[in-house]
Structure formats: structure tokens, C-alpha cells
Write an enzyme that holds these catalytic residues in place. Structure first.
Site, PDB file in Angstrom:
ATOM      1  N   VAL A  41       4.521   0.844   1.690  1.00  0.00           N
ATOM      2  CA  VAL A  41       4.707  -0.267   2.609  1.00  0.00           C
ATOM      3  C   VAL A  41       4.875  -1.531   1.771  1.00  0.00           C
ATOM      4  O   VAL A  41       4.095  -1.801   0.862  1.00  0.00           O
ATOM      5  CB  VAL A  41       3.502  -0.423   3.567  1.00  0.00           C
ATOM      6  CG1 VAL A  41       3.743  -1.580   4.530  1.00  0.00           C
ATOM      7  CG2 VAL A  41       3.269   0.868   4.352  1.00  0.00           C
TER       8      VAL A  41
ATOM      9  N   LYS B 147       7.836  -0.363   6.258  1.00  0.00           N
ATOM     10  CA  LYS B 147       7.262   0.948   5.999  1.00  0.00           C
ATOM     11  C   LYS B 147       8.415   1.909   5.687  1.00  0.00           C
ATOM     12  O   LYS B 147       9.283   2.142   6.530  1.00  0.00           O
ATOM     13  CB  LYS B 147       6.490   1.385   7.249  1.00  0.00           C
ATOM     14  CG  LYS B 147       5.653   2.631   7.113  1.00  0.00           C
ATOM     15  CD  LYS B 147       4.901   2.821   8.434  1.00  0.00           C
ATOM     16  CE  LYS B 147       4.034   4.046   8.424  1.00  0.00           C
ATOM     17  NZ  LYS B 147       3.342   4.219   9.718  1.00  0.00           N
TER      18      LYS B 147
ATOM     19  N   GLY C 127       0.822  -1.200   0.000  1.00  0.00           N
ATOM     20  CA  GLY C 127       0.000   0.000   0.000  1.00  0.00           C
ATOM     21  C   GLY C 127       0.852   1.244   0.000  1.00  0.00           C
ATOM     22  O   GLY C 127       2.076   1.192   0.035  1.00  0.00           O
TER      23      GLY C 127
ATOM     24  N   ASP D  97      -5.094   9.139  15.035  1.00  0.00           N
ATOM     25  CA  ASP D  97      -5.381   8.814  13.633  1.00  0.00           C
ATOM     26  C   ASP D  97      -6.015   7.426  13.525  1.00  0.00           C
ATOM     27  O   ASP D  97      -5.620   6.605  12.686  1.00  0.00           O
ATOM     28  CB  ASP D  97      -4.103   8.876  12.798  1.00  0.00           C
ATOM     29  CG  ASP D  97      -4.410   9.002  11.297  1.00  0.00           C
ATOM     30  OD1 ASP D  97      -5.499   9.508  10.958  1.00  0.00           O
ATOM     31  OD2 ASP D  97      -3.569   8.590  10.482  1.00  0.00           O
TER      32      ASP D  97
ATOM     33  N   GLY E  71       0.880   5.318   1.721  1.00  0.00           N
ATOM     34  CA  GLY E  71       0.294   6.316   2.599  1.00  0.00           C
ATOM     35  C   GLY E  71       1.037   7.618   2.499  1.00  0.00           C
ATOM     36  O   GLY E  71       1.988   7.759   1.721  1.00  0.00           O
ATOM     37  N   GLY E  72       0.609   8.613   3.294  1.00  0.00           N
ATOM     38  CA  GLY E  72       1.299   9.894   3.294  1.00  0.00           C
ATOM     39  C   GLY E  72       2.742   9.760   3.746  1.00  0.00           C
ATOM     40  O   GLY E  72       3.602  10.546   3.379  1.00  0.00           O
ATOM     41  N   PHE E  73       3.024   8.742   4.557  1.00  0.00           N
ATOM     42  CA  PHE E  73       4.364   8.471   5.044  1.00  0.00           C
ATOM     43  C   PHE E  73       5.241   7.942   3.909  1.00  0.00           C
ATOM     44  O   PHE E  73       6.414   8.278   3.793  1.00  0.00           O
ATOM     45  CB  PHE E  73       4.276   7.426   6.159  1.00  0.00           C
ATOM     46  CG  PHE E  73       5.581   7.076   6.797  1.00  0.00           C
ATOM     47  CD1 PHE E  73       6.467   6.197   6.177  1.00  0.00           C
ATOM     48  CD2 PHE E  73       5.915   7.600   8.034  1.00  0.00           C
ATOM     49  CE1 PHE E  73       7.658   5.846   6.784  1.00  0.00           C
ATOM     50  CE2 PHE E  73       7.105   7.255   8.640  1.00  0.00           C
ATOM     51  CZ  PHE E  73       7.983   6.370   8.014  1.00  0.00           C
TER      52      PHE E  73
END
Length: 828
Positions: free
Chosen positions: A525, A539, A518, A638, A520-522
Site C-alpha cells: 500500500v 493498494k 505497509g 477480517d 499485506g497478503g494482498f
């Protein structure tokens, strides 16, 4: 087909139907015996009653069983008198007793009712209870629940009833293949502070639960009002005490069993595997066995050796203690002042109390009617009192004589105050003075030794040392400044495993797109597999991302020491080659949002209501741990469906602690100028004013609860003319008294409708606009499990009016690039 042939076939079909109906009956009467080849079936088909033989045995027994593929026996009638062949039968005799007869029609077993009844019937109820009733009056003459075997079922009562002079105990099998009475029994000790005991060979204690505080047994550290919900203990303090349990989710099949080795287990039937899973056991270490360390000894499974004497005590036999034989326990080093009969009492030198935290309190507690502040004074005044403890829900407990079966817990338990002589306090002061001198001198010596050791070891720790230095250099000032004082940062980074970049690259096939789980904003992953075969999730902070550094450090600091079954476990990190990566345990079932909102209809179908209940319970338990049970209170900030990961058994684990904040013990809310989170899940006071607290997470949990119930994402209503959000739609359904309209049609079931609607009610209570109106997590869990039966009416949630177009555009520009990434909104 000829007419005669049709008649024959119809006749045969009718015979089969009659046979099935007879076989499926749940009653036995005088005129209707149960043969060896037949069974009774409860009305809900959950239990059966009939004959069985243990594995590798020809003996025949009569019992009650769970009606599953491999029937599980929970009660045995003739456990000590087996039949030798298959010619036995069960019937109701002329005197009204339920009896088992052998081939010679002699009684092998009887219900032994005291007064003969002419007209009685035995029936197998949906609870698994076999009852014998007087048909004339409807009175229950006898029931299997009054004479348990080794299993404790819902609605069953275990304990002592003084009014009828009866005792209900679980009695173990002799062996897994022999149902005759074994060496172990379990039940309630009817004291003023009742406990569950397991006894061996009669009344020799083998294990105990610790006192009951009207919600949990405080000697079971992992027991919470939610994790082991539904227990009820009635105690009249006059000799009658009994325990029962009832789970809110009646779809779950679960029970407790006392096995032949004296272990108490809770078992849950996994509907996918159609097999039993042990979800709790009473004895998990040597310390759980009663009196392991003897009188005045304390057991700690994390220590070596596991037994130690309480402070102020020494082994009764040094030689036996060194050999690992701790049964003789410990004795006092110094007699108490009142025992020494000297002048210290006149000089005001009284005994004092040492506080021992997170303890399994000793056995044989004496309840005394003292308030918290008087518990200490009352013990001090009583020369026989050697320890005390005050616990909410129980009150004041004193101990006299000896202290037995004490254990040190990592979490939970109670504070125990141990009485010691005044001279012991003097010795502690002398030790402190000595430490005050030795420590500075020792520190200088160690510093010199450490300097030369570090120079030597630096050659052998090059790569790891470089990685740790990079990690520290990247730390924001907030963490550098708090390294000394912040308790969570006492978990030093050296204790976190630092992975080699090449190892992680190899594990993820050089971060190949096929390994990507996936985005994410980070950053992305990836799924990986270490050389030893362990699957991991990596991650990776995107190097081009302008965000994520502080979140990376925050996640390392916060989650590195958190240990809970409903939190994702951080395995380590990597900071080589300018990278910042976090390595987690791999969750094979991915995130919750894939099942709730995914495009694959089969996956969405997979989450029936019973599975959603398990997920709701797990998220609640994890959140309760963060807010109340971990060393420091942690606000996640979150919580959303994409941050709930699922393991192989669909157990939920909260993930992504990049936005989490730590609260000191006295703080209950904070402000921030940097609002982070995901639109739709953020509480209004946080989104608008930057104020966050436990109630912020409760709001997010409420949104998540409504999403799980409805099967719809909160943001899925944005294009709907009738509502702004899921909350607005839920509020509309509530006001129209049509909350059923909110529920995902795939989980609507009359059997669970009341439970589902209760969850929706609780969800609306969680998303009320003002934080002070929302319940905290522990109250939410009690509401969900019906421990709190009467729920207040919810007040209007926030964001229930449609925004203007400009507002919509604003939210879009500040929102995430996709539905699972993190939204960051800088405060004005």
C-alpha cells in the site's frame, strides 16, 4: 537572607494562598459576595461562575461558563439587564434570594424565590448547575437548570412539568454578541407522541425532531441508540414530559446549544485543540426547516426541485409551485371514497393505502392503542384518518386533517401509509399496463440508438473502456452470474472512478519505497498525492501473488457503495497494464495497531482512555452499519487492529473488505470451504467449520475490544508459559476476580475504572465459544453505553487451552508472513 525578609515573603505567600482559596470557592452566602473580578469554580474545575463581557461590548453580564482557555458561556442570569460598569456584585440577600446588585446596590436580577428564607447559600455544582439551598433543611429553593439560556447540559431537564406548572425551554441569544433573549426557543411538546421542537417568535414551529421511540427521535436519520447515546425522555401522557441526557464517558465535555439563527448544534470539546467541534446539527438541508413543502408536500434534499406533492396530490397553485414557493402545498387529485358519497363503498371499492418508505412522518400524530396488524384496519374504519404508521417503541400513529412537514430520507425514518381513493389504484393499474407496452418498444428503440452511440463514443473512451473491460474479464464467475440479481452489484462498475495508471504512478513517485505505507497478503500500500492535491492510499495487488484476485473484485463490489463515517471510502480503481489497484482516501494516522502495539512509546502513550472510547464507539458504529443499516447485510470476516485506520482526529474507519461477504435479507449465516481471516480473530465455528455470521464479526470485535483495553496483541501471549492467548489471560483474570490486571497500566484511572471494567466484561461476552451466546452488535453497543445496565456473566471463550507443539507449527505454517497480513486456510 534576613529573618525579617523571610517573614515578609511568607506573609505574602500566605496572602496569595488565601486569595486563591477564596477565589476558587464554589459558594456564595449572605456574608460573602462575588465581585466583578472574582469567580466561583466548581469542585471538579469544569465550570466557573462570574462576570463577563461579549466581544466588542462594555456591558457586564453574570453567567456560568466552561472553564477552558476561552471560557464558553452556557447560562446568563441578567441577559436582558446588563450592568454598565464593573462595580456590580452577586450576593445572597436577607430574604434568601440570589441577587445581582449594581453600583447603587439596586437589584438588577434576582432568583425570585416565592417564600423568604433567612439562611441560604448558592453553590456551583460539578454539573454546571447553580443551586440556591436552604441551609436549615437542605431544600433546593432555586436552580439555574430550571431557567436555561441557550445551552442544554448533561443532567439538565428540558420540557414541561404539569405538577409545578413550569416549562423549561432553551432560549437563543439575540445575536452571537448579544445574550439577550432572541427569536428562537426549543423544548419538548408534551403530547402522547413527544417530539423536540424549535419555535420562532413564540410558538411558530421552525424545526422538529420527529417522534420519540423510547431510544431515539425517528425524524433524525443519523441518530442511533449509540451515536447519540444517553438520552432519556420521561412522559406521563398527562402533560408532563422532559428530556435529559447523560453520556457514559464522563471525561468527554459535550453539550447542545441553540444559536441565534435557530440552529441546534451538538458541540464536543477536542482536548488536543482545546476547541469546540460541532459533531451534530439539526438542520443540514432546506428540507429540515418545518413545513418547507406545505401541506401534503414531501421534501427530498437530493431531488431538484426539493419539493414534490405526495402521490395522489397536485400543487394547490401551479404558478406558485413553478416559482419555487411551496408553502401552499398540495391538494388531492381525487376525493376519498367516503367523501364522494357514491356507491363504490357498497360495491366493495374501498380506499387503499400507499406505502411510503424511509419517511420523516408528518407532524400532529395521534397515538391510538392498536397493535401492528390493527393499525391499518383502525385507520380504514375511521373516515377522518388519512394516513397511519406503526413504529416499534411508539406504536400506532394516525393522522387527520392535513399532513405537514414530511421528508424523504435515504436511510432511517419510518414507513408511512397514505390513504388514497380507489380510483387512484385503477389509474396505477392502467399505468402499469401502458408501461408493459411502452417499455419493450422503447427498449428496442433505445438499444438501436445505444448501439450507434456506443460506436461513436468508443473512440473517445478508449483508455477507460479498456480498463473497464479488463476489470470485467478478471471477474470471478460468482460476480458475473450475480451482476443482474445481486442488489449491491446494481452499483455498476461504470459508476466507480477508473484511474489512469500513469496518474497513480506519478502520485506515488513510481511506487517508490519511500511512499510505501505497509505490506499485506494482498500486496503493498502506497501513499500518493493527486495533481489537484488530494492525498490517497493506493493498494496494489502483487502480480506475483497467487492470492488476491477474488479479494480485489470483492472489495470493489462491496465497498463501492458503502457510505459511513466509520468506513474507509473507496475512491476508485485501476486495471491497466495487468495491474489491479484500489484507491482509497488517505488516513494520516495509519492503523490502530501502530498505536496499540507499536514500538514507539510516545504513540502508545497518546491513546489515553478517552481516545480509546472514541475508537471503540466508532468501530461499533461502523460494524452496526454493515450488519443492520446498509442496504444489504455485510459480514466483514477480517476485523482486526491493522484493518482499523485512523483519520486526523483519531476517528476510526474500518478498512479491507476483500474478505467480506454479502447476506440477502432473509439469510443470517452461511458456510464456506475457503476459510479466510487472521488467526486469533476468527470465531471458532468459522475457523473449524467454515460457518460465519454476524456473530463471527462480534467475536472479532470482542478480541479487538480486549486488545484496546489491555494494549497487548492477542498473539503476544504465544511465548508465555501461563497462557495461550489474550482471551485465555482475560478469562483467567475474570475467574480470579482480578480483571484490573488485564488493563493497560497507562490508562488505569479511578475515574474511569468502572467504565473500563465494563468494556472488558462486554469483550468477554463477545468472545464466548458458541455463537448463540454472543450478543449482536446493537446489543453490544447498548451494553457499552449502559443502556443495558445488568450484564450477564460470560461463558468460557474458545482457545483457552495451550496447543501441542505440532499444532503451534501448523498454525505458523498456515499463518501470515507478518502480523498485519491476511491468513488464508483452505478448508478440508
Amino acid at each position: 537572607m534576613k529573618l525579617s525578609t523571610r517573614k515578609i515573603l511568607l506573609f505574602r505567600a500566605a496572602l496569595v494562598l488565601v486569595f486563591y482559596i477564596a477565589n476558587a470557592s464554589d459558594t456564595i452566602s449572605t456574608n460573602k459576595a462575588l465581585l466583578d473580578s472574582e469567580t466561583l469554580v466548581s469542585n471538579d474545575k469544569k465550570f466557573i461562575f462570574g462576570f463577563f463581557s461579549p466581544e466588542n461590548s462594555t456591558n457586564r453580564y453574570v453567567g456560568i461558563m466552561f472553564n477552558i482557555q476561552s471560557p464558553t458561556v452556557v447560562w446568563v442570569a441578567n441577559r436582558d439587564k446588563p450592568l454598565q460598569d464593573s462595580s456590580g456584585r452577586v450576593t445572597v440577600s436577607e430574604d434568601g434570594n440570589l441577587v445581582i446588585l449594581n453600583a447603587q446596590k439596586k437589584r438588577v436580577w434576582s432568583s425570585n424565590i416565592s417564600t423568604a428564607v433567612r439562611n441560604s447559600t448558592a453553590q456551583l455544582l460539578d454539573t454546571g448547575n447553580l443551586v440556591l439551598k436552604d441551609n436549615s433543611t437542605g431544600r433546593v429553593l432555586w436552580e439555574s437548570f430550571r431557567d436555561p439560556s441557550d445551552s442544554f447540559l448533561q443532567y439538565m431537564k428540558i420540557g414541561v412539568d404539569k405538577s409545578t406548572n413550569t416549562t423549561n425551554l432553551l432560549k437563543s441569544w439575540k445575536s452571537p454578541l448579544d445574550p439577550s433573549a432572541g427569536s428562537f426557543s426549543a423544548g419538548i411538546q408534551p403530547e402522547t407522541v413527544p417530539q423536540i421542537y424549535i419555535w420562532k417568535n413564540g410558538r411558530l414551529p421552525h424545526w422538529r425532531s420527529g417522534p420519540w421511540n423510547k431510544q431515539i427521535f425517528i425524524g433524525i436519520p443519523d441518530m442511533t441508540t449509540f451515536y447519540l447515546n444517553g438520552f432519556d425522555l420521561v412522559n406521563d401522557n398527562k402533560g408532563t414530559a422532559y428530556l435529559s441526557f447523560l453520556y457514559a464517558n464522563q471525561a468527554e465535555i459535550t453539550y447542545f446549544t441553540l444559536n441565534s439563527t435557530g440552529f441546534l448544534h451538538q458541540k464536543y470539546l477536542d482536548p488536543r485543540k482545546n476547541d469546540w467541534e460541532v459533531t451534530w446539527e439539526g438542520q443540514v438541508s432546506e428540507c429540515d426547516f418545518y413545513g418547507k413543502c406545505g401541506p401534503f408536500g414531501s421534501c427530498d434534499p437530493r431531488s431538484s426541485p426539493i419539493c414534490s406533492c405526495l402521490e395522489g396530490f397536485k400543487p394547490k397553485s401551479e404558478e406558485e409551485w413553478r416559482k419555487g414557493n411551496w408553502t401552499n402545498g398540495c391538494i388531492r387529485k381525487t376525493a376519498l371514497e367516503n367523501e364522494r358519497n357514491n356507491s363504490n363503498l357498497e360495491q366493495g371499492k374501498q380506499d387503499w393505502f400507499l406505502k411510503l418508505q424511509s419517511m420523516k412522518v408528518p407532524d400532529l400524530a395521534i397515538w391510538v392503542p392498536f397493535a401492528d396488524e390493527d393499525c391499518h384496519k383502525g385507520c380504514l374504519r375511521n373516515s377522518s384518518c388519512i394516513a397511519y404508521s406503526y413504529y416499534i417503541g411508539i406504536g400506532c400513529m394516525h393522522w387527520e386533517g392535513i399532513l405537514l412537514d414530511i421528508q424523504k430520507f435515504s436511510t432511517g425514518g419510518a414507513d408511512l401509509f397514505l390513504r388514497l381513493a380507489y380510483t387512484e389504484l385503477d389509474q396505477k393499474r392502467d399505468i402499469k399496463v401502458a408501461i408493459g407496452i411502452i417499455v419493450p418498444v422503447g427498449s428496442i428503440v433505445l438499444a438501436i440508438f445505444g448501439y450507434f452511440s456506443c460506436k461513436y463514443l468508443a473512440k473517445h473512451r478508449g483508455r477507460k473502456k479498456k480498463s473497464e473491460l479488463l476489470l470485467r474479464e478478471s471477474m470471478p464467475n460468482f460476480y458475473k452470474e450475480s451482476m443482474v440479481t445481486d442488489d449491491i452489484n446494481q452499483a455498476k462498475f461504470e459508476e466507480l472512478f477508473v484511474y489512469n495508471f500513469d496518474i497513480l504512478a506519478s502520485a506515488t513517485d513510481n511506487f517508490n519505497l519511500s511512499s510505501k505505507l505497509g505490506q499485506g497478503g494482498f500486496g503493498p500500500v502506497y501513499k500518493g498525492k493527486l495533481p489537484e492535491g488530494q492525498e490517497i492510499a493506493v493498494k496494489r495487488l502483487s502480480q506475483s501473488s497467487g492470492q488476491g484476485l477474488e479479494e480485489f473484485m470483492n472489495e470493489v463490489v462491496v465497498i463501492s457503495k458503502l457510505q459511513h463515517r466509520n468506513l474507509v471510502r473507496l475512491l476508485g480503481c485501476c486495471t491497466e497494464r495487468g495491474e489491479k489497484m484500489l484507491v482509497y482516501e488517505y488516513m494520516p494516522k495509519r492503523s490502530l495497531d501502530a498505536y496499540l502495539f507499536g514500538s514507539n512509546p510516545e504513540e502508545k502513550e497518546f491513546l489515553d482512555w478517552s481516545k480509546r472510547v472514541i475508537i471503540i464507539e466508532g468501530i461499533g458504529r461502523g460494524l452496526l452499519y454493515l450488519h443492520r443499516d446498509s442496504r444489504l447485510r455485510i459480514i466483514h470476516r477480517d476485523l482486526k487492529a491493522s484493518n482499523i485506520l485512523l483519520d486526523e482526529q483519531l476517528n476510526p474507519k474500518i478498512s479491507d473488505f476483500g474478505m467480506a461477504r454479502i447476506f440477502p435479507g432473509s439469510q443470517d449465516q452461511a458456510n464456506t470451504e475457503r476459510v479466510v481471516g487472521t488467526y486469533g480473530y476468527m470465531a471458532p465455528e468459522y475457523a473449524m467449520e467454515g460457518r460465519f455470521s454476524e456473530k463471527s464479526d462480534v467475536y472479532s470485535f470482542g478480541v479487538l475490544l480486549l486488545e484496546i483495553i489491555s494494549g497487548r496483541r492477542n498473539s503476544s501471549f504465544h511465548q508465555d508459559d501461563s497462557a495461550l492467548s489474550l482471551l485465555a489471560y482475560a478469562w483467567k483474570c475474570w475467574n480470579e476476580n482480578n480483571i484490573v490486571e488485564l488493563v493497560d497500566p497507562k490508562i488505569i484511572d479511578m475515574q474511569f475504572e468502572r467504565e473500563i471494567l465494563r468494556c472488558a466484561h462486554v469483550g468477554l461476552l463477545c468472545v464466548q465459544e458458541y455463537a448463540e451466546d454472543r450478543p449482536n452488535v446493537s446489543v453490544v453497543l447498548s451494553m457499552l453505553t449502559s443502556e443495558i445496565s445488568d450484564l450477564p456473566s460470560p461463558k468460557q471463550p474458545a482457545f483457552t487451552t495451550r496447543p501441542s507443539c505440532s499444532e503451534k507449527e501448523s498454525s505458523k505454517t498456515q499463518g501470515s508472513v507478518n502480523t498485519v497480513s491476511i491468513t488464508i486456510m483452505e478448508g478440508r
